[in-house]
Design an enzyme around this catalytic site. Structure first.
Site, PDB file in Angstrom:
ATOM      1  N   CYS A 104       0.852  -1.191   0.000  1.00 50.58           N
ATOM      2  CA  CYS A 104       0.000   0.000   0.000  1.00 50.58           C
ATOM      3  C   CYS A 104       0.887   1.240   0.000  1.00 50.58           C
ATOM      4  O   CYS A 104       1.689   1.436   0.923  1.00 50.58           O
ATOM      5  CB  CYS A 104      -0.912  -0.005   1.221  1.00 50.58           C
ATOM      6  SG  CYS A 104      -1.762   1.552   1.509  1.00 50.58           S
ATOM      7  N   CYS A 129       0.464   3.383   2.979  1.00 53.63           N
ATOM      8  CA  CYS A 129       1.118   2.840   4.178  1.00 53.63           C
ATOM      9  C   CYS A 129       2.611   3.181   4.167  1.00 53.63           C
ATOM     10  O   CYS A 129       3.195   3.488   5.207  1.00 53.63           O
ATOM     11  CB  CYS A 129       0.946   1.321   4.237  1.00 53.63           C
ATOM     12  SG  CYS A 129      -0.781   0.794   4.225  1.00 53.63           S
ATOM     13  N   ASP A 152      27.347  22.922 -24.249  1.00 50.46           N
ATOM     14  CA  ASP A 152      28.778  23.120 -24.432  1.00 50.46           C
ATOM     15  C   ASP A 152      29.074  22.696 -25.873  1.00 50.46           C
ATOM     16  O   ASP A 152      28.318  21.921 -26.457  1.00 50.46           O
ATOM     17  CB  ASP A 152      29.533  22.247 -23.422  1.00 50.46           C
ATOM     18  CG  ASP A 152      31.020  22.227 -23.680  1.00 50.46           C
ATOM     19  OD1 ASP A 152      31.600  23.304 -23.818  1.00 50.46           O
ATOM     20  OD2 ASP A 152      31.589  21.119 -23.768  1.00 50.46           O
ATOM     21  N   ASP A 169      30.220  17.885 -20.974  1.00 46.77           N
ATOM     22  CA  ASP A 169      30.937  16.599 -21.005  1.00 46.77           C
ATOM     23  C   ASP A 169      31.148  16.001 -19.623  1.00 46.77           C
ATOM     24  O   ASP A 169      31.728  14.930 -19.497  1.00 46.77           O
ATOM     25  CB  ASP A 169      32.286  16.745 -21.735  1.00 46.77           C
ATOM     26  CG  ASP A 169      33.181  17.784 -21.079  1.00 46.77           C
ATOM     27  OD1 ASP A 169      32.938  18.113 -19.906  1.00 46.77           O
ATOM     28  OD2 ASP A 169      34.112  18.264 -21.744  1.00 46.77           O
ATOM     29  N   ASP A 217      32.889  21.031 -17.293  1.00 49.12           N
ATOM     30  CA  ASP A 217      31.694  21.831 -17.032  1.00 49.12           C
ATOM     31  C   ASP A 217      31.021  21.484 -15.704  1.00 49.12           C
ATOM     32  O   ASP A 217      29.847  21.799 -15.502  1.00 49.12           O
ATOM     33  CB  ASP A 217      30.688  21.646 -18.177  1.00 49.12           C
ATOM     34  CG  ASP A 217      31.251  22.115 -19.508  1.00 49.12           C
ATOM     35  OD1 ASP A 217      31.820  23.211 -19.542  1.00 49.12           O
ATOM     36  OD2 ASP A 217      31.140  21.375 -20.491  1.00 49.12           O
TER      37      ASP A 217
END
Length: 677
Positions: free
Chosen positions: A13, A16, A387, A569, A573
């Site tokens: 559930c 639950c 990029d 990449d 970055d």
């Protein structure tokens, strides 16, 4: 604080699961508790180390049937069909046989006891231990209430259909879990270890670095390894989403999760299982739905007030309807109908299960999504920033021109200087320059080498100061990739090009069809950047940027609180990938840095996976919307109809278990739409 993670069993559930999570987070000894209904996992952080028994004592106060274990346990459902059938037969005999009234009542009581004993016991346990009323209590009250007002068959029908519904619901949930598990099942449980010229089978968790392993046709690579004997074809689709087989030979690196489709090979383990690609991916997928979306959080809040609200309404129906000339017995019946509808399972389960399915389907297509919140946000994307190098282009650099500007140097001398300096750098551009010379490189005469991020390199050679880099470093105005300065004099200009990826143009076109604005951020020269941007029809191009420039310009693009993606990449970055609303890295089949840095990893550097991920997100939200509208509409309609006496308990049971089943089945449409052939 230490993080703990266990299996939670016998939990069927979603509401639950929410209650357990909520109660644990109220306990001062538990922090960041998450109960993942989809994966049947529970995780939390705590300064105290609890035993399994201590944890189960806590859990059972919240949900009596649930229990925690270190290993996954398959539970045989404790609802017994034989008992159910016997109870129904006794009930029907008591109803239809012409027997004394006391015997009828006795048979009814026996039937109801068989039908309700488990539900009632669970309801009482929960009420005593945690003062909580859950669906077990509501079903018990409704069924016994129907018996007391003379609606014997109605009451029996409620618990009978509820029990059957729970059986079907559990089967549907397990089937959906299995379907998703099959999508992401990339682990090889047993490995063939070669030892003393014998092959023994061992669990993958027991593999050690440098172990020799044999991989037969049809088996998965167990851990990241290197091939030491044999050649074969590998199916990497579980990692990349691509069906094309990859040819591998001796000394090639192979990643765990790839399937051997050719001859037997011998490999040497380079990582233990917990550090291998497959383990990292499975861990990320398993915990992905721990990160809840706004929709899930909202539904969770609604679920908390839904049941008590309906109970209050049920009481109002019972006591107010007699004021409108409705018999008290009839008003009780209508109020009991309210109680049957009051479990919010259909609403609570449809949202997380849909996101879990969407994440599983994305993984099968080579798109590793780290959280439900990221999958959700994809559909709201307004801007996407790329990029250039390694993302829109191949990052396989090639020197196309060397322009000598000083007659005192020959082209060969300039190449020698370039190669010596760049041989000490790991930059992709350096690799392309090193290729200019096939002979062995002697760089021992290089002194004071420095690599200046985003600009280039400087060093000393034969007592001369050398600078190789952009125009800022070399103090010149010419627009080209690299410049060579010797003792502050501009000696040569070097043009280096990298090819645009084949799928880049179509990806940009697909994104524009989705009304997403495209940007390109690059540290490359203006001329090259504008040329590539024009070919791809990118909306805005920023060039000659340092990593800090990318970060600052990202802030400008995302200033209007619009969802903005950054695609890079995963190495250079990392800062802007982490800052972005959604960071997508080109994973190169799952490199560690890419998986670590971003929110979504494209496991093979295929840009077309980005619009696919956005479409999976949109369809997942479409299914969620359908499920919520259907579940809420049906429940509200039957609630209203029951007030006017136009809906009986049969309708109410359908509004509970029937609607839950239908929403689960509807969720599986995500798999059908995006499963790979």
């Amino acid at each position: 604080m230490k993080k703990y993670k266990y299996n939670i069993n016998n939990l069927d559930c979603a509401n639950c699961a929410r209650e357990i999570e909520e109660q644990l987070n109220k306990n001062k000894n538990f922090k960041n508790a998450v109960v993942n209904f989809n994966t049947k996992k529970i995780s939390y952080t705590s300064e105290k180390e609890y035993t399994i028994k201590e944890l189960n004592d806590i859990i059972k106060k919240i949900e009596p049937d649930a229990f925690i274990s270190e290993e996954e346990i398959k539970i045989k459902k404790q609802y017994h069909l034989k008992v159910l059938i016997i109870a129904i037969i006794i009930l029907l005999l008591g109803y239809f046989l012409q027997i004394p009234k006391y015997l009828k009542i006795t048979m009814y009581l026996i039937s109801y006891t068989l039908l309700l004993y488990r539900t009632t016991i669970n309801a009482i346990k929960l009420l005593i231990k945690s003062k909580t009323i859950n669906e077990n209590a509501l079903i018990t009250i409704s069924s016994l209430g129907a018996l007391l007002i003379g609606e014997v068959n109605e009451g029996a029908m409620v618990i009978t259909l509820y029990t059957i519904g729970k059986l079907l619901e559990e089967k549907a949930i397990n089937n959906s879990r299995k379907s998703i598990k099959d999508l992401i099942d990339i682990k090889q449980p047993i490995a063939n270890k070669k030892e003393n010229n014998q092959i023994i089978s061992i669990p993958v968790e027991q593999i050690k670095i440098n172990d020799l392993l044999v991989v037969k046709k049809g088996e998965k690579i167990p851990v990241d390894s290197i091939v030491i004997k044999g050649t074969t074809l590998l199916d990497t689709s579980a990692l990349t989403g691509e069906s094309e087989l990859v040819e591998i030979k001796e000394q090639d690196q192979v990643l765990s999760g790839s399937i051997n489709q050719g001859k037997i090979i011998e490999i040497k383990a380079q990582k233990i299982f917990e550090d291998s690609t497959v383990a990292k991916i499975l861990e990320l997928l398993e915990s992905a739905t721990d990160k809840k979306t706004k929709t899930e959080t909202t539904i969770s809040k609604i679920s908390k007030i839904y049941t008590p609200t309906v109970i209050i309404l049920a009481l109002l129906v019972i006591f107010l309807l007699p004021l409108f000339q409705i018999p008290f017995q009839e008003s009780i019946y209508r109020g009991l109908t309210f109680l049957v509808i009051s479990c919010p399972c259909a609403i609570a389960i449809s949202v997380p299960l849909s996101y879990f399915t969407g994440i599983g389907v994305s993984s099968k297509n080579g798109i590793l999504v780290k959280g439900s919140n990221y999958l959700d946000n994809l559909s709201n994307t307004k801007n996407i920033i790329f990029d250039k190098t390694g993302t829109l282009t191949n990052a396989t650099f090639e020197v196309t021109e060397i322009k000598v500007l000083d007659k005192n140097y020959t082209k060969e001398q300039i190449i020698d200087i370039l190669v010596k300096g760049e041989s000490l750098s790991n930059h992709p551009i350096a690799t392309s320059i090193i290729k200019l010379k096939k002979d062995k490189i002697n760089n021992k005469d290089i002194k004071n080498f420095q690599e200046i991020e985003g600009k280039g390199i400087t060093f000393e050679l034969n007592n001369k100061k050398i600078a190789i880099g952009n125009k800022k470093l070399c103090n010149c105005e010419e627009e080209t990739t690299l410049h060579l300065n010797i003792d502050n004099k501009h000696i040569a200009s070097i043009t280096i090009n990298d090819g645009i990826k084949q799928e880049a143009k179509k990806t940009i076109e697909d994104l524009k069809k989705l009304n997403i604005k495209t940007y390109m951020f690059t540290g490359d020269k203006k001329q090259i950047a504008l040329e590539i941007g024009k070919k791809l029809d990118i909306d805005e191009i920023k060039y000659e940027m340092l990593p800090t420039d990318k970060f600052e310009n990202y802030e400008k693009v995302a200033k209007n609180q619009e969802i903005t993606i950054f695609v890079g990449d995963g190495i250079n970055d990392a800062p802007v990938l982490k800052r972005s609303d959604i960071g997508i890295s080109m994973g190169n089949i799952g490199t560690d840095s890419a998986i670590e840095a971003s929110d979504i990893v494209i496991m093979k550097d295929d840009l077309e996976k980005i619009p696919l991920a956005i479409n999976i997100s949109k369809y997942t939200k479409h299914i969620i919307k359908q499920n919520l509208i259907f579940a809420i509409t049906v429940k509200l309609s039957i609630l209203l109809l029951s007030i006017f006496g136009l809906a009986n308990m049969w309708f109410a049971v359908f509004a509970d278990t029937g609607v839950t089943l239908l929403t689960i089945i509807n969720t599986l449409r995500i798999i059908k739409k995006y499963q790979k052939n």
